[in-house]
Design a protein around this motif. Structure first.
Motif, short mmCIF file in Angstrom:
data_model
loop_
_atom_site.label_atom_id
_atom_site.label_comp_id
_atom_site.label_asym_id
_atom_site.label_seq_id
_atom_site.Cartn_x
_atom_site.Cartn_y
_atom_site.Cartn_z
N CYS A 216 0.84 -1.21 0.00
CA CYS A 216 0.00 0.00 0.00
C CYS A 216 0.87 1.26 0.00
O CYS A 216 0.57 2.23 -0.69
N LEU B 107 0.62 3.99 -2.92
CA LEU B 107 0.18 5.35 -2.56
C LEU B 107 1.19 6.37 -3.06
O LEU B 107 0.83 7.38 -3.68
N ILE C 229 -5.53 4.97 -5.18
CA ILE C 229 -5.32 5.61 -3.87
C ILE C 229 -6.47 5.27 -2.93
O ILE C 229 -6.25 4.91 -1.76
N LEU D 243 -6.15 2.97 0.55
CA LEU D 243 -6.62 3.49 1.84
C LEU D 243 -7.65 2.54 2.46
O LEU D 243 -7.67 2.34 3.68
N LEU E 4 -5.68 -0.34 3.95
CA LEU E 4 -5.04 0.08 5.20
C LEU E 4 -6.05 0.20 6.33
O LEU E 4 -5.76 -0.16 7.48
N HIS E 5 -7.23 0.72 6.00
CA HIS E 5 -8.28 0.87 7.02
C HIS E 5 -8.66 -0.49 7.60
O HIS E 5 -8.78 -0.65 8.83
N PHE F 268 -5.29 4.32 11.77
CA PHE F 268 -5.46 4.62 10.35
C PHE F 268 -5.21 6.10 10.08
O PHE F 268 -4.69 6.47 9.02
N GLU F 269 -5.56 6.94 11.04
CA GLU F 269 -5.37 8.39 10.87
C GLU F 269 -3.90 8.75 10.63
O GLU F 269 -3.61 9.74 9.95
N TYR G 254 -1.75 7.05 8.85
CA TYR G 254 -1.48 6.80 7.43
C TYR G 254 -2.07 7.92 6.57
O TYR G 254 -1.47 8.34 5.58
N LEU G 255 -3.25 8.39 6.97
CA LEU G 255 -3.85 9.52 6.26
C LEU G 255 -2.98 10.77 6.40
O LEU G 255 -2.80 11.52 5.43
N CYS H 99 -0.01 10.55 4.08
CA CYS H 99 -0.42 10.82 2.69
C CYS H 99 -0.64 12.31 2.47
O CYS H 99 -0.25 12.85 1.42
#
Length: 244
Positions: A56, A60, A87, A91, A94-95, A127-128, A130-131, A134
């Motif tokens: 991922c 990404l 993308i 995500l 990953l979530h 998860f936040e 990873y956001l 990005c």
């Protein structure tokens, strides 16, 4: 006679337009398809150990870079839309992985992107995080692109980096399998679809005279896909069970 020839030419043109439209749709959404069986496998087993989330990471980075490459050197809109779809797909993967890992976590230790601890890079607890990565990477790319958009060397460099990261997407999974001495938890369907998709898109790139970076990337991906399939045979998993 002339009328019949004209009708035939119109029919052929219409058929070609339909095929071209279908090929574009496959390109946009086909890249996300291999992750459906892997998503289902993780949901079914409640275990993420067989899937490398660094796949991922690479996708990404590759697709964010490709979007900025498109800004500097516009190519087929199809490939831009494909990047957006990929993308979103990564995500979603990953979530799911974060939710499964949180449910299975025994230790109370938490690791976050804002800790800036390289030992736990891409092994964050939420998860936040990873956001946030990005978002930070996108802002950095946007700043550099705005600053260096007139530089042909920079724009071509973006394209080369994008395809380099995409070409390496199978490497984390290859290494994960080698480290585990097993392909258990990895969906063979995902890798088979990777292979089919990479063959299709490499052919698409060549036929549509896309930038050379794209078809070189596709060729490298096909070789890595084959290597992962050989791992399945080497580690002796029951392929019929894994395909089921």
């Amino acid at each position: 006679m002339d009328i019949e020839v004209g009708i035939l030419e119109e029919d052929m043109e219409g058929s070609w337009t339909l095929l071209s439209w279908l090929a574009s749709c496959v390109m946009v959404f086909g890249g996300a398809l291999p992750y459906v069986p892997q998503y289902q496998e993780i949901q079914r087993s409640s275990n993420t150990e067989g899937f490398s989330t660094r796949v991922c990471l690479l996708l990404l980075i590759a697709n964010i870079l490709r979007i900025f490459f498109w800004i500097g050197k516009q190519f087929e809109l199809t490939l831009l839309l494909q990047s957006v779809v990929m993308i979103i797909t990564m995500l979603a993967m990953l979530h799911l992985c974060c939710n499964i890992q949180q449910a299975n976590r025994i230790s109370t230790n938490q690791h976050h992107f804002t800790d800036l601890d390289l030992r736990y890079f891409w092994s964050w607890s939420a998860f936040e995080d990873y956001l946030l990565f990005c978002f930070a990477f996108t802002v950095l790319c946007a700043f550099l692109t705005l600053l260096l958009l007139d530089s042909v060397l920079f724009v071509e460099g973006l394209g080369s980096l994008a395809v380099l990261f995409e070409a390496m997407l199978g490497v984390p999974q290859l290494l994960q399998n080698f480290h585990n001495h097993s392909t258990r938890g990895m969906s063979v369907k995902m890798v088979l679809l990777w292979t089919a998709g990479d063959i299709f898109k490499t052919t698409y790139f060549v036929m549509n005279h896309s930038p050379s970076q794209f078809w070189v990337c596709g060729a490298v991906q096909i070789l890595i896909d084959i290597a992962i399939l050989l791992q399945v045979l080497f580690y002796g998993q029951d392929i019929r069970v894994k395909l089921g």
